[in-house]
Enzyme design. Structure first.
Site, PDB file in Angstrom:
ATOM      1  N   ARG A 201      -0.797   8.797  -1.446  1.00 36.61           N
ATOM      2  CA  ARG A 201       0.346   9.705  -1.327  1.00 36.61           C
ATOM      3  C   ARG A 201      -0.081  11.147  -1.605  1.00 36.61           C
ATOM      4  O   ARG A 201      -0.885  11.412  -2.503  1.00 36.61           O
ATOM      5  CB  ARG A 201       1.458   9.271  -2.267  1.00 36.61           C
ATOM      6  CG  ARG A 201       1.203   9.533  -3.733  1.00 36.61           C
ATOM      7  CD  ARG A 201       2.199   8.816  -4.608  1.00 36.61           C
ATOM      8  NE  ARG A 201       2.319   9.429  -5.932  1.00 36.61           N
ATOM      9  CZ  ARG A 201       2.778   8.812  -7.003  1.00 36.61           C
ATOM     10  NH1 ARG A 201       3.149   7.544  -6.928  1.00 36.61           N
ATOM     11  NH2 ARG A 201       2.884   9.451  -8.155  1.00 36.61           N
ATOM     12  N   GLU A 260     -14.183   1.957   6.169  1.00 36.43           N
ATOM     13  CA  GLU A 260     -13.015   1.337   6.804  1.00 36.43           C
ATOM     14  C   GLU A 260     -13.028   1.486   8.314  1.00 36.43           C
ATOM     15  O   GLU A 260     -12.560   0.604   9.037  1.00 36.43           O
ATOM     16  CB  GLU A 260     -11.727   1.948   6.237  1.00 36.43           C
ATOM     17  CG  GLU A 260     -11.317   1.409   4.882  1.00 36.43           C
ATOM     18  CD  GLU A 260     -12.056   2.068   3.742  1.00 36.43           C
ATOM     19  OE1 GLU A 260     -11.782   1.721   2.576  1.00 36.43           O
ATOM     20  OE2 GLU A 260     -12.919   2.948   3.998  1.00 36.43           O
ATOM     21  N   GLU A 309       7.680   4.112  -6.169  1.00 30.87           N
ATOM     22  CA  GLU A 309       6.515   3.396  -5.670  1.00 30.87           C
ATOM     23  C   GLU A 309       6.809   1.942  -5.307  1.00 30.87           C
ATOM     24  O   GLU A 309       7.917   1.452  -5.431  1.00 30.87           O
ATOM     25  CB  GLU A 309       5.381   3.461  -6.695  1.00 30.87           C
ATOM     26  CG  GLU A 309       4.406   4.614  -6.442  1.00 30.87           C
ATOM     27  CD  GLU A 309       3.584   4.426  -5.166  1.00 30.87           C
ATOM     28  OE1 GLU A 309       3.734   3.392  -4.466  1.00 30.87           O
ATOM     29  OE2 GLU A 309       2.778   5.310  -4.867  1.00 30.87           O
TER      30      GLU A 309
END
Length: 529
Positions: A201, A260, A309
Protein backbone atom coordinates in the site's frame (compact mmCIF):
# COMPACT_ATOMS: atom_id res chain seq x y z
CA UNK A 1 -27.85 5.55 -16.80
CA UNK A 2 -26.97 1.88 -17.09
CA UNK A 3 -25.57 0.03 -14.07
CA UNK A 4 -26.35 -3.55 -15.03
CA UNK A 5 -24.06 -6.49 -15.51
CA UNK A 6 -25.85 -7.42 -18.72
CA UNK A 7 -24.98 -4.23 -20.59
CA UNK A 8 -21.87 -4.50 -22.74
CA UNK A 9 -19.08 -1.99 -23.14
CA UNK A 10 -19.27 -0.70 -26.73
CA UNK A 11 -16.44 -1.80 -29.00
CA UNK A 12 -15.23 1.80 -29.16
CA UNK A 13 -14.86 1.91 -25.37
CA UNK A 14 -14.21 -1.64 -24.30
CA UNK A 15 -11.46 -2.26 -21.76
CA UNK A 16 -9.93 -4.62 -24.30
CA UNK A 17 -10.74 -7.06 -27.05
CA UNK A 18 -11.09 -10.82 -27.12
CA UNK A 19 -9.78 -13.03 -29.85
CA UNK A 20 -12.52 -15.36 -30.95
CA UNK A 21 -12.07 -18.90 -32.12
CA UNK A 22 -13.27 -22.42 -31.52
CA UNK A 23 -14.83 -23.05 -28.13
CA UNK A 24 -15.03 -26.45 -26.50
CA UNK A 25 -17.62 -27.35 -23.85
CA UNK A 26 -16.67 -25.91 -20.46
CA UNK A 27 -13.97 -23.63 -21.85
CA UNK A 28 -13.67 -20.44 -23.82
CA UNK A 29 -11.18 -18.43 -25.80
CA UNK A 30 -11.63 -15.97 -22.92
CA UNK A 31 -9.60 -18.34 -20.77
CA UNK A 32 -6.37 -17.95 -22.71
CA UNK A 33 -6.11 -14.42 -24.15
CA UNK A 34 -5.83 -12.22 -21.05
CA UNK A 35 -2.43 -10.83 -22.05
CA UNK A 36 -3.07 -7.36 -20.67
CA UNK A 37 -5.39 -5.70 -18.17
CA UNK A 38 -7.88 -4.62 -20.85
CA UNK A 39 -8.31 -8.04 -22.42
CA UNK A 40 -8.72 -9.42 -18.91
CA UNK A 41 -11.55 -6.99 -18.18
CA UNK A 42 -13.14 -7.83 -21.53
CA UNK A 43 -13.02 -11.51 -20.56
CA UNK A 44 -14.77 -10.75 -17.27
CA UNK A 45 -17.41 -8.78 -19.12
CA UNK A 46 -18.02 -11.62 -21.55
CA UNK A 47 -18.51 -13.96 -18.58
CA UNK A 48 -20.94 -11.53 -16.93
CA UNK A 49 -18.49 -10.72 -14.14
CA UNK A 50 -17.99 -7.02 -14.90
CA UNK A 51 -20.64 -4.37 -14.26
CA UNK A 52 -20.57 -0.99 -16.02
CA UNK A 53 -21.30 2.01 -13.85
CA UNK A 54 -22.09 4.92 -16.17
CA UNK A 55 -23.01 7.60 -13.62
CA UNK A 56 -20.26 9.94 -12.43
CA UNK A 57 -18.42 8.40 -9.47
CA UNK A 58 -16.27 10.28 -6.97
CA UNK A 59 -12.88 8.62 -6.29
CA UNK A 60 -13.12 10.15 -2.81
CA UNK A 61 -14.73 7.19 -0.93
CA UNK A 62 -17.63 6.61 -3.37
CA UNK A 63 -15.73 4.31 -5.75
CA UNK A 64 -14.48 2.30 -2.80
CA UNK A 65 -17.93 2.15 -1.18
CA UNK A 66 -19.47 0.79 -4.40
CA UNK A 67 -16.63 -1.73 -4.67
CA UNK A 68 -17.06 -2.91 -1.06
CA UNK A 69 -20.77 -3.45 -1.72
CA UNK A 70 -19.78 -5.46 -4.76
CA UNK A 71 -17.39 -7.74 -2.92
CA UNK A 72 -19.57 -8.12 0.18
CA UNK A 73 -22.58 -9.15 -1.92
CA UNK A 74 -20.87 -11.32 -4.54
CA UNK A 75 -21.51 -8.98 -7.46
CA UNK A 76 -19.55 -8.45 -10.68
CA UNK A 77 -16.52 -6.16 -10.61
CA UNK A 78 -17.67 -2.52 -10.98
CA UNK A 79 -16.21 -0.64 -13.96
CA UNK A 80 -16.44 3.13 -13.44
CA UNK A 81 -16.62 4.90 -16.79
CA UNK A 82 -16.86 8.50 -15.57
CA UNK A 83 -14.91 9.84 -12.59
CA UNK A 84 -15.35 13.13 -10.81
CA UNK A 85 -12.47 15.59 -10.74
CA UNK A 86 -10.35 14.11 -13.54
CA UNK A 87 -10.12 14.35 -17.28
CA UNK A 88 -12.86 12.54 -19.20
CA UNK A 89 -11.62 9.16 -20.37
CA UNK A 90 -9.84 8.23 -17.14
CA UNK A 91 -11.53 5.14 -15.71
CA UNK A 92 -11.37 2.82 -12.71
CA UNK A 93 -12.24 -0.80 -11.97
CA UNK A 94 -12.96 -2.17 -8.52
CA UNK A 95 -12.12 -5.59 -7.09
CA UNK A 96 -10.17 -7.00 -10.08
CA UNK A 97 -8.69 -9.74 -7.89
CA UNK A 98 -11.63 -10.55 -5.63
CA UNK A 99 -13.94 -13.55 -5.73
CA UNK A 100 -15.95 -13.89 -8.92
CA UNK A 101 -19.73 -13.62 -9.16
CA UNK A 102 -19.83 -16.49 -11.68
CA UNK A 103 -21.88 -19.28 -10.05
CA UNK A 104 -19.71 -22.23 -9.08
CA UNK A 105 -16.45 -20.55 -10.06
CA UNK A 106 -15.37 -18.20 -7.27
CA UNK A 107 -11.71 -18.14 -8.33
CA UNK A 108 -12.41 -17.13 -11.94
CA UNK A 109 -10.79 -13.68 -11.66
CA UNK A 110 -7.52 -14.99 -10.27
CA UNK A 111 -7.49 -17.97 -12.63
CA UNK A 112 -8.08 -15.85 -15.75
CA UNK A 113 -5.35 -13.45 -14.60
CA UNK A 114 -2.88 -16.34 -14.60
CA UNK A 115 -3.89 -17.69 -18.00
CA UNK A 116 -5.95 -20.55 -16.55
CA UNK A 117 -9.55 -21.51 -17.37
CA UNK A 118 -12.14 -19.61 -15.37
CA UNK A 119 -13.36 -22.99 -14.09
CA UNK A 120 -10.09 -23.70 -12.22
CA UNK A 121 -10.60 -25.00 -8.69
CA UNK A 122 -8.59 -24.05 -5.61
CA UNK A 123 -6.73 -27.38 -5.64
CA UNK A 124 -5.89 -27.02 -9.35
CA UNK A 125 -4.73 -23.44 -8.85
CA UNK A 126 -2.46 -24.36 -5.94
CA UNK A 127 -1.00 -27.31 -7.86
CA UNK A 128 -0.25 -25.13 -10.90
CA UNK A 129 1.48 -22.51 -8.77
CA UNK A 130 3.42 -25.08 -6.76
CA UNK A 131 4.76 -26.74 -9.90
CA UNK A 132 5.70 -23.39 -11.45
CA UNK A 133 7.66 -22.54 -8.33
CA UNK A 134 9.76 -25.70 -8.54
CA UNK A 135 10.25 -25.65 -12.31
CA UNK A 136 12.31 -23.53 -14.68
CA UNK A 137 11.55 -19.83 -14.42
CA UNK A 138 10.92 -17.72 -17.52
CA UNK A 139 12.31 -14.17 -17.17
CA UNK A 140 10.51 -11.18 -18.71
CA UNK A 141 11.36 -10.18 -22.28
CA UNK A 142 12.40 -6.59 -22.91
CA UNK A 143 10.70 -5.06 -25.95
CA UNK A 144 11.27 -1.66 -27.57
CA UNK A 145 9.75 1.28 -25.72
CA UNK A 146 8.61 2.85 -28.99
CA UNK A 147 5.00 1.85 -29.50
CA UNK A 148 4.58 0.38 -26.01
CA UNK A 149 1.09 1.29 -24.72
CA UNK A 150 2.44 2.46 -21.33
CA UNK A 151 4.52 5.13 -23.15
CA UNK A 152 1.64 6.85 -24.94
CA UNK A 153 1.93 9.76 -22.49
CA UNK A 154 5.21 10.67 -20.77
CA UNK A 155 5.38 13.21 -17.95
CA UNK A 156 8.70 14.30 -16.42
CA UNK A 157 9.91 17.01 -14.08
CA UNK A 158 7.24 19.30 -12.66
CA UNK A 159 4.65 17.80 -15.01
CA UNK A 160 5.00 14.40 -13.31
CA UNK A 161 2.31 14.95 -10.71
CA UNK A 162 -0.51 12.82 -9.32
CA UNK A 163 -3.18 15.49 -9.44
CA UNK A 164 -4.47 14.54 -12.89
CA UNK A 165 -5.15 10.93 -11.81
CA UNK A 166 -8.14 9.49 -9.88
CA UNK A 167 -6.26 8.65 -6.67
CA UNK A 168 -8.93 7.14 -4.41
CA UNK A 169 -9.66 7.78 -0.77
CA UNK A 170 -10.36 4.16 0.16
CA UNK A 171 -11.77 4.17 3.70
CA UNK A 172 -13.07 6.88 5.97
CA UNK A 173 -10.33 7.57 8.48
CA UNK A 174 -7.43 6.61 6.19
CA UNK A 175 -4.32 8.78 6.40
CA UNK A 176 -4.89 10.08 2.88
CA UNK A 177 -5.68 8.99 -0.68
CA UNK A 178 -4.04 5.68 -1.56
CA UNK A 179 -2.16 5.53 -4.85
CA UNK A 180 -1.56 1.82 -4.61
CA UNK A 181 -4.03 -0.90 -3.64
CA UNK A 182 -3.73 -3.30 -6.61
CA UNK A 183 -0.66 -1.98 -8.41
CA UNK A 184 2.82 -3.48 -8.25
CA UNK A 185 5.98 -1.96 -6.78
CA UNK A 186 9.20 -2.84 -8.63
CA UNK A 187 12.48 -2.76 -6.71
CA UNK A 188 15.96 -4.20 -7.28
CA UNK A 189 18.94 -4.83 -5.00
CA UNK A 190 21.92 -2.47 -5.46
CA UNK A 191 23.97 -5.28 -7.03
CA UNK A 192 21.14 -6.16 -9.43
CA UNK A 193 20.88 -9.80 -8.37
CA UNK A 194 17.19 -9.72 -7.36
CA UNK A 195 14.21 -7.83 -8.75
CA UNK A 196 11.03 -7.91 -6.71
CA UNK A 197 7.43 -7.23 -7.75
CA UNK A 198 5.18 -6.66 -4.76
CA UNK A 199 1.82 -5.23 -3.84
CA UNK A 200 2.35 -2.77 -1.02
CA UNK A 201 0.00 0.00 0.00
CA UNK A 202 1.18 3.51 -0.92
CA UNK A 203 -0.39 6.74 0.34
CA UNK A 204 -0.31 10.09 -1.46
CA UNK A 205 1.25 12.97 0.47
CA UNK A 206 1.05 15.59 -2.27
CA UNK A 207 1.28 15.70 -6.05
CA UNK A 208 4.95 14.77 -6.11
CA UNK A 209 5.41 12.59 -3.02
CA UNK A 210 4.06 9.37 -1.52
CA UNK A 211 4.81 7.04 1.37
CA UNK A 212 3.96 3.41 1.96
CA UNK A 213 4.57 0.30 4.01
CA UNK A 214 8.15 -0.97 3.73
CA UNK A 215 8.21 -3.73 6.34
CA UNK A 216 11.50 -5.44 7.27
CA UNK A 217 10.03 -8.95 7.00
CA UNK A 218 8.69 -8.44 3.49
CA UNK A 219 10.70 -8.59 0.29
CA UNK A 220 10.34 -4.89 -0.48
CA UNK A 221 11.70 -4.12 2.97
CA UNK A 222 14.60 -6.54 2.52
CA UNK A 223 15.68 -4.81 -0.69
CA UNK A 224 15.19 -1.32 0.79
CA UNK A 225 17.44 -2.26 3.72
CA UNK A 226 20.31 -2.89 1.30
CA UNK A 227 19.91 0.63 -0.11
CA UNK A 228 19.58 2.02 3.41
CA UNK A 229 22.87 0.32 4.33
CA UNK A 230 24.73 2.20 1.59
CA UNK A 231 22.87 5.44 2.28
CA UNK A 232 21.42 5.83 -1.20
CA UNK A 233 17.78 6.31 -2.30
CA UNK A 234 16.27 3.22 -3.92
CA UNK A 235 15.04 3.48 -7.52
CA UNK A 236 11.46 2.22 -7.79
CA UNK A 237 8.57 1.93 -10.20
CA UNK A 238 4.88 1.42 -9.43
CA UNK A 239 2.69 0.18 -12.24
CA UNK A 240 -1.09 -0.15 -12.43
CA UNK A 241 -2.58 -2.72 -14.80
CA UNK A 242 -0.33 -4.40 -17.32
CA UNK A 243 -0.29 -8.18 -17.46
CA UNK A 244 -3.18 -9.13 -15.13
CA UNK A 245 -1.12 -11.84 -13.48
CA UNK A 246 1.48 -9.33 -12.26
CA UNK A 247 -0.72 -8.04 -9.43
CA UNK A 248 -1.75 -11.59 -8.52
CA UNK A 249 1.86 -12.75 -8.25
CA UNK A 250 2.79 -9.48 -6.54
CA UNK A 251 0.26 -10.32 -3.84
CA UNK A 252 1.62 -13.82 -3.33
CA UNK A 253 4.51 -15.05 -1.21
CA UNK A 254 7.10 -16.09 -3.76
CA UNK A 255 10.34 -17.43 -2.20
CA UNK A 256 12.98 -14.85 -1.25
CA UNK A 257 15.31 -13.84 -4.11
CA UNK A 258 13.00 -15.32 -6.75
CA UNK A 259 11.98 -12.72 -9.34
CA UNK A 260 8.18 -12.52 -9.53
CA UNK A 261 8.36 -11.56 -13.22
CA UNK A 262 10.19 -14.79 -14.02
CA UNK A 263 7.85 -16.80 -11.79
CA UNK A 264 4.84 -15.31 -13.58
CA UNK A 265 6.40 -16.32 -16.90
CA UNK A 266 6.66 -19.90 -15.63
CA UNK A 267 2.99 -19.88 -14.59
CA UNK A 268 1.86 -18.41 -17.93
CA UNK A 269 4.23 -20.48 -20.05
CA UNK A 270 5.39 -17.33 -21.84
CA UNK A 271 7.57 -14.35 -20.90
CA UNK A 272 5.99 -11.08 -19.83
CA UNK A 273 6.84 -8.24 -22.23
CA UNK A 274 8.49 -5.37 -20.37
CA UNK A 275 10.00 -1.99 -21.23
CA UNK A 276 12.66 0.12 -19.51
CA UNK A 277 11.53 2.96 -17.29
CA UNK A 278 12.21 6.57 -18.34
CA UNK A 279 14.41 7.60 -15.41
CA UNK A 280 15.95 4.39 -14.04
CA UNK A 281 16.92 0.91 -15.23
CA UNK A 282 13.89 -0.92 -13.84
CA UNK A 283 11.46 -2.63 -16.19
CA UNK A 284 7.66 -2.63 -16.20
CA UNK A 285 5.04 -4.41 -18.32
CA UNK A 286 4.75 -2.76 -21.72
CA UNK A 287 0.95 -2.77 -21.48
CA UNK A 288 0.76 -1.11 -18.04
CA UNK A 289 -2.01 1.45 -17.63
CA UNK A 290 0.02 3.89 -15.49
CA UNK A 291 3.68 3.81 -14.38
CA UNK A 292 5.09 6.01 -11.61
CA UNK A 293 8.90 6.20 -11.37
CA UNK A 294 11.21 7.72 -8.82
CA UNK A 295 13.41 7.15 -5.80
CA UNK A 296 12.60 5.94 -2.30
CA UNK A 297 14.44 7.73 0.51
CA UNK A 298 17.03 5.78 2.49
CA UNK A 299 15.53 7.08 5.74
CA UNK A 300 12.04 6.92 7.22
CA UNK A 301 10.97 10.51 6.71
CA UNK A 302 7.18 10.23 6.44
CA UNK A 303 4.17 9.06 8.45
CA UNK A 304 2.03 6.41 6.75
CA UNK A 305 -1.50 5.39 7.64
CA UNK A 306 -3.86 4.61 9.10
CA UNK A 307 -5.46 2.23 6.57
CA UNK A 308 -8.09 -0.48 7.06
CA UNK A 309 -6.53 -3.85 6.27
CA UNK A 310 -7.17 -7.46 5.25
CA UNK A 311 -7.80 -8.63 8.81
CA UNK A 312 -11.10 -6.72 8.67
CA UNK A 313 -10.35 -3.97 11.19
CA UNK A 314 -9.81 -0.24 10.65
CA UNK A 315 -7.04 0.14 13.21
CA UNK A 316 -5.80 3.70 13.97
CA UNK A 317 -2.14 2.80 13.48
CA UNK A 318 0.53 4.88 11.79
CA UNK A 319 4.24 4.24 11.31
CA UNK A 320 7.37 6.04 10.07
CA UNK A 321 8.11 5.02 6.49
CA UNK A 322 10.36 6.08 3.59
CA UNK A 323 9.36 8.84 1.19
CA UNK A 324 8.63 8.08 -2.48
CA UNK A 325 9.76 10.95 -4.68
CA UNK A 326 8.30 11.03 -8.21
CA UNK A 327 10.56 11.62 -11.23
CA UNK A 328 8.28 10.54 -14.10
CA UNK A 329 4.83 9.20 -14.88
CA UNK A 330 3.83 7.43 -18.08
CA UNK A 331 0.38 6.19 -19.02
CA UNK A 332 -1.88 4.82 -21.72
CA UNK A 333 -4.65 6.61 -23.53
CA UNK A 334 -7.79 6.56 -21.33
CA UNK A 335 -6.05 4.73 -18.48
CA UNK A 336 -7.89 2.32 -16.18
CA UNK A 337 -6.95 2.50 -12.50
CA UNK A 338 -7.49 -0.67 -10.40
CA UNK A 339 -8.98 -0.30 -6.92
CA UNK A 340 -8.89 -2.99 -4.23
CA UNK A 341 -10.34 -1.69 -0.94
CA UNK A 342 -9.05 -4.06 1.73
CA UNK A 343 -11.26 -5.00 4.67
CA UNK A 344 -13.28 -7.81 6.15
CA UNK A 345 -13.06 -10.96 3.99
CA UNK A 346 -13.38 -11.75 1.20
CA UNK A 347 -11.73 -9.23 -1.13
CA UNK A 348 -8.65 -8.90 -3.35
CA UNK A 349 -6.30 -8.82 -0.35
CA UNK A 350 -7.19 -12.43 0.53
CA UNK A 351 -7.52 -14.43 -2.70
CA UNK A 352 -4.07 -14.06 -4.26
CA UNK A 353 -2.18 -14.44 -0.95
CA UNK A 354 -4.21 -17.57 -0.13
CA UNK A 355 -3.26 -19.17 -3.43
CA UNK A 356 0.40 -18.17 -3.27
CA UNK A 357 1.03 -19.11 0.34
CA UNK A 358 -0.79 -22.41 -0.12
CA UNK A 359 1.34 -23.26 -3.14
CA UNK A 360 4.58 -22.50 -1.31
CA UNK A 361 3.48 -24.54 1.72
CA UNK A 362 2.83 -27.51 -0.57
CA UNK A 363 6.21 -27.05 -2.23
CA UNK A 364 8.12 -26.83 1.05
CA UNK A 365 6.48 -29.93 2.52
CA UNK A 366 6.97 -31.99 -0.64
CA UNK A 367 10.59 -30.84 -0.81
CA UNK A 368 11.02 -32.30 2.69
CA UNK A 369 9.69 -35.66 1.47
CA UNK A 370 6.27 -35.37 3.13
CA UNK A 371 3.17 -36.55 1.24
CA UNK A 372 0.74 -33.67 0.81
CA UNK A 373 -2.40 -33.52 -1.31
CA UNK A 374 -2.97 -29.78 -1.11
CA UNK A 375 -3.18 -26.74 1.16
CA UNK A 376 -5.45 -23.72 1.40
CA UNK A 377 -5.81 -20.59 3.48
CA UNK A 378 -9.58 -20.31 4.10
CA UNK A 379 -10.60 -16.95 2.69
CA UNK A 380 -13.31 -16.14 5.19
CA UNK A 381 -10.81 -16.64 8.00
CA UNK A 382 -8.81 -13.73 6.53
CA UNK A 383 -5.97 -16.14 5.68
CA UNK A 384 -5.22 -16.55 9.40
CA UNK A 385 -5.45 -20.35 9.05
CA UNK A 386 -3.51 -22.77 6.86
CA UNK A 387 -5.25 -26.08 6.19
CA UNK A 388 -3.06 -28.91 4.89
CA UNK A 389 -4.58 -32.11 3.52
CA UNK A 390 -2.70 -35.39 3.18
CA UNK A 391 -3.47 -38.52 1.13
CA UNK A 392 -5.19 -41.55 2.62
CA UNK A 393 -2.10 -43.72 1.98
CA UNK A 394 0.36 -41.49 3.89
CA UNK A 395 1.02 -44.34 6.37
CA UNK A 396 2.19 -46.56 3.51
CA UNK A 397 4.46 -43.78 2.26
CA UNK A 398 5.87 -43.15 5.75
CA UNK A 399 6.01 -46.62 7.34
CA UNK A 400 6.13 -46.68 11.12
CA UNK A 401 5.06 -43.07 11.55
CA UNK A 402 1.95 -42.24 13.59
CA UNK A 403 -0.17 -39.09 13.31
CA UNK A 404 1.62 -37.27 16.14
CA UNK A 405 5.07 -37.72 14.61
CA UNK A 406 3.78 -36.93 11.11
CA UNK A 407 2.18 -33.66 12.23
CA UNK A 408 5.24 -32.82 14.33
CA UNK A 409 7.38 -33.19 11.21
CA UNK A 410 5.01 -30.90 9.27
CA UNK A 411 5.29 -28.30 12.03
CA UNK A 412 9.06 -28.63 12.08
CA UNK A 413 9.33 -27.99 8.34
CA UNK A 414 6.91 -25.05 8.40
CA UNK A 415 8.62 -23.45 11.40
CA UNK A 416 11.86 -23.41 9.44
CA UNK A 417 10.38 -21.38 6.59
CA UNK A 418 9.08 -17.83 6.30
CA UNK A 419 5.90 -18.98 4.59
CA UNK A 420 5.19 -21.51 7.32
CA UNK A 421 4.86 -18.73 9.89
CA UNK A 422 2.45 -16.53 7.93
CA UNK A 423 -0.66 -18.14 9.47
CA UNK A 424 -1.00 -18.31 13.27
CA UNK A 425 -2.98 -21.57 13.09
CA UNK A 426 -2.34 -24.70 11.01
CA UNK A 427 -4.68 -27.68 10.68
CA UNK A 428 -3.63 -31.04 9.21
CA UNK A 429 -6.58 -33.02 7.80
CA UNK A 430 -7.20 -36.08 5.67
CA UNK A 431 -7.96 -35.27 2.06
CA UNK A 432 -11.55 -36.50 2.26
CA UNK A 433 -12.15 -32.82 3.04
CA UNK A 434 -11.85 -29.98 0.52
CA UNK A 435 -10.18 -27.16 2.50
CA UNK A 436 -11.59 -24.56 0.07
CA UNK A 437 -15.15 -25.72 0.79
CA UNK A 438 -16.29 -23.87 3.90
CA UNK A 439 -19.04 -26.41 4.65
CA UNK A 440 -16.55 -29.29 4.47
CA UNK A 441 -14.01 -27.43 6.52
CA UNK A 442 -16.25 -26.26 9.38
CA UNK A 443 -17.65 -29.77 9.84
CA UNK A 444 -14.17 -31.29 9.83
CA UNK A 445 -12.72 -28.77 12.28
CA UNK A 446 -15.65 -29.15 14.65
CA UNK A 447 -15.55 -32.95 14.69
CA UNK A 448 -11.82 -33.74 14.32
CA UNK A 449 -9.93 -31.05 16.26
CA UNK A 450 -9.53 -31.86 19.95
CA UNK A 451 -10.31 -28.86 22.17
CA UNK A 452 -7.00 -29.01 24.05
CA UNK A 453 -4.91 -32.03 22.93
CA UNK A 454 -3.10 -33.09 19.74
CA UNK A 455 -1.53 -29.68 19.10
CA UNK A 456 1.96 -28.19 19.17
CA UNK A 457 3.15 -24.61 19.53
CA UNK A 458 6.08 -23.44 17.44
CA UNK A 459 7.51 -20.15 18.72
CA UNK A 460 9.27 -17.79 16.36
CA UNK A 461 8.98 -14.55 14.37
CA UNK A 462 5.50 -13.31 13.47
CA UNK A 463 4.26 -10.57 11.16
CA UNK A 464 2.89 -7.43 12.85
CA UNK A 465 -0.58 -7.49 11.28
CA UNK A 466 -2.37 -10.22 13.27
CA UNK A 467 -4.61 -8.63 15.95
CA UNK A 468 -5.21 -12.06 17.51
CA UNK A 469 -1.77 -11.78 19.15
CA UNK A 470 -1.10 -9.71 22.27
CA UNK A 471 0.34 -6.21 22.01
CA UNK A 472 3.56 -7.47 23.57
CA UNK A 473 3.88 -10.22 20.95
CA UNK A 474 3.12 -7.86 18.06
CA UNK A 475 5.63 -5.24 19.15
CA UNK A 476 8.25 -7.90 19.88
CA UNK A 477 7.58 -9.68 16.57
CA UNK A 478 7.60 -13.04 18.36
CA UNK A 479 4.79 -15.50 18.99
CA UNK A 480 3.47 -19.02 18.49
CA UNK A 481 2.11 -20.82 15.45
CA UNK A 482 -0.16 -23.64 16.61
CA UNK A 483 -0.27 -26.83 14.53
CA UNK A 484 -3.29 -29.10 15.09
CA UNK A 485 -3.25 -32.84 14.43
CA UNK A 486 -6.77 -33.45 13.10
CA UNK A 487 -5.99 -36.67 11.24
CA UNK A 488 -8.40 -39.59 11.42
CA UNK A 489 -7.47 -43.13 12.51
CA UNK A 490 -6.36 -45.53 9.81
CA UNK A 491 -8.99 -47.43 7.83
CA UNK A 492 -10.19 -50.37 9.90
CA UNK A 493 -8.94 -48.85 13.17
CA UNK A 494 -11.96 -46.91 14.36
CA UNK A 495 -12.63 -44.68 11.36
CA UNK A 496 -16.38 -44.43 10.77
CA UNK A 497 -18.00 -43.79 7.39
CA UNK A 498 -19.34 -40.32 6.72
CA UNK A 499 -23.11 -40.13 7.18
CA UNK A 500 -23.81 -38.77 3.71
CA UNK A 501 -25.62 -39.87 0.60
CA UNK A 502 -22.39 -41.40 -0.69
CA UNK A 503 -21.31 -42.81 2.66
CA UNK A 504 -24.24 -44.72 4.20
CA UNK A 505 -26.48 -45.89 1.35
CA UNK A 506 -25.96 -48.94 -0.93
CA UNK A 507 -24.62 -48.26 -4.40
CA UNK A 508 -27.65 -49.76 -6.18
CA UNK A 509 -30.03 -47.57 -4.17
CA UNK A 510 -27.98 -44.46 -4.90
CA UNK A 511 -28.09 -45.32 -8.59
CA UNK A 512 -31.90 -45.59 -8.51
CA UNK A 513 -32.24 -42.28 -6.69
CA UNK A 514 -29.99 -40.53 -9.18
CA UNK A 515 -31.80 -42.10 -12.12
CA UNK A 516 -35.16 -40.97 -10.71
CA UNK A 517 -33.86 -37.43 -10.32
CA UNK A 518 -32.74 -37.45 -13.93
CA UNK A 519 -36.01 -39.03 -15.14
CA UNK A 520 -34.16 -41.81 -16.96
CA UNK A 521 -35.77 -45.15 -17.98
CA UNK A 522 -33.56 -46.94 -15.45
CA UNK A 523 -35.61 -45.37 -12.65
CA UNK A 524 -38.85 -47.01 -13.80
CA UNK A 525 -37.25 -50.41 -14.47
CA UNK A 526 -35.20 -50.56 -11.28
CA UNK A 527 -36.49 -52.83 -8.48
CA UNK A 528 -38.26 -50.90 -5.76
CA UNK A 529 -38.60 -47.82 -7.95
Amino acid sequence: MTDTADSKIPDSDRPGSVTRGSVTPGSSTRDSVTRDFRSYLAALEELGDLQRVSRVIDPDLEASAVTRRSTENGRPAPFFEHLKGVEEGFRMVGAPGALSSIPGHPLARISLSLGLPHTTTAAELVERLARAGTGELLPPRRVPSAGAPCKQHVLTGEDAGLDRFPIPVVHQGDGGPYVNTWGVVVARTPDGRWTNWAISRIMQIDGRHMTGLVLPGQHLGMIWREWEAIGEPMPYAVFQGGDPGAAVVGGMTVPTEVDEGAYLGAVLGRPVDVVKCETNDLEVPASAEVVIEGRLSATRDAVEGPFAEFHGWALPETSPQPLFGIDAITYRDDPIWPLAPAGRPVDDSHVAPAAGISAEVVSELRKAGLPVTSAWLPLRAACFWTVITVPSDWRDLLPGMDTARFVHRIGEVLNGTRVGRLSPVVYVLDDDVDPANDSDLLWALATRVHPSLRQEQWHGPIMPWYPCFTEEELHGGWGAVVVHDALLPAEGHGRAPQATFEGVFPADLRARVLAAEAGTPEAEAAPGA
